[in-house]
Every structure is written in C-alpha cells, then in structure tokens.
Design a protein around this motif. Structure first.
Motif: not given
Length: 113
Positions: A48-52
């Motif tokens: 669950r990579i979250v950008p930013g």
C-alpha cells in the motif's frame, strides 16, 4: 488501478508458468524471471505505497509509508539477479557438455549418453 495491477501480476505469472513448461533452457530462464517480477510487483502492491508520504516517521508528516515492502522487493531483486546468473551459467555448461539445450531427455537419449 488495482485491476490493472492485478491483471499485470496475473499475466506475468501466466507467462512465466507457460515459459517454464517449455523444453528449452532459455524459455525456462525467462519464465523464472517473469515469475520473480510477478512476485516483486505483488509484494510492492501489497505494501500500500502512498505517494507523497515519507518512508520514515517524522513529526511534521501527516503519515508514513511502510518501508518493509520496499526493502523486501529490493532484496528480492538482488536475489533474483543472482539466481538468474547462476541458472544461465548452469544452462551454458549443460549446452556445452550435451550439445543441445533440451530440459527433458527421453529414455533412449539417456542410455546413449
């Protein structure tokens, strides 16, 4: 986006299994490589990579991204590169010794060898 990643993982896995069932060494090597890519994408997507967001906890950040899947994928990339190099060298040695690159041999060929 999730459907696109699922389709990519499924097609990489299906292609890898199909190529591993071939009777030549080069498609088997490519199939193993595709399977390792599928596993890497699966692990990366499961994280669950979250950008930013940063990968470490900071006091001023709103949240953080779990760094464990990223570390696992990086380790898996290094291991799969080493595994591919070893398998290529084994296939090259087999081809130099036997004169062909078939994975399976018939019983008649085994008795002649």
């Amino acid at each position: 986006m999730e459907a696109l990643i699922a389709i990519a993982i499924g097609s990489l896995t299906a292609s890898g299994v199909y190529l591993m069932l071939r009777q030549r060494t080069f498609p088997v090597i490519i199939g193993l490589t595709l399977l390792s890519y599928a596993v890497n994408v699966f692990i990366f997507a499961a994280g669950r990579i979250v950008p930013g967001l940063p990968a470490i906890i900071a006091k001023d950040a709103a949240g953080y991204t779990d760094p464990l899947p990223q570390a696992l994928v990086l380790t898996a990339i290094v291991i799969s590169f080493g595994m591919t190099a070893v398998i290529v060298l084994m296939a090259l040695g087999s081809w130099l010794e036997a004169g062909h690159d078939k994975v399976d041999m018939d019983e008649e060929e085994e008795t002649r060898a």
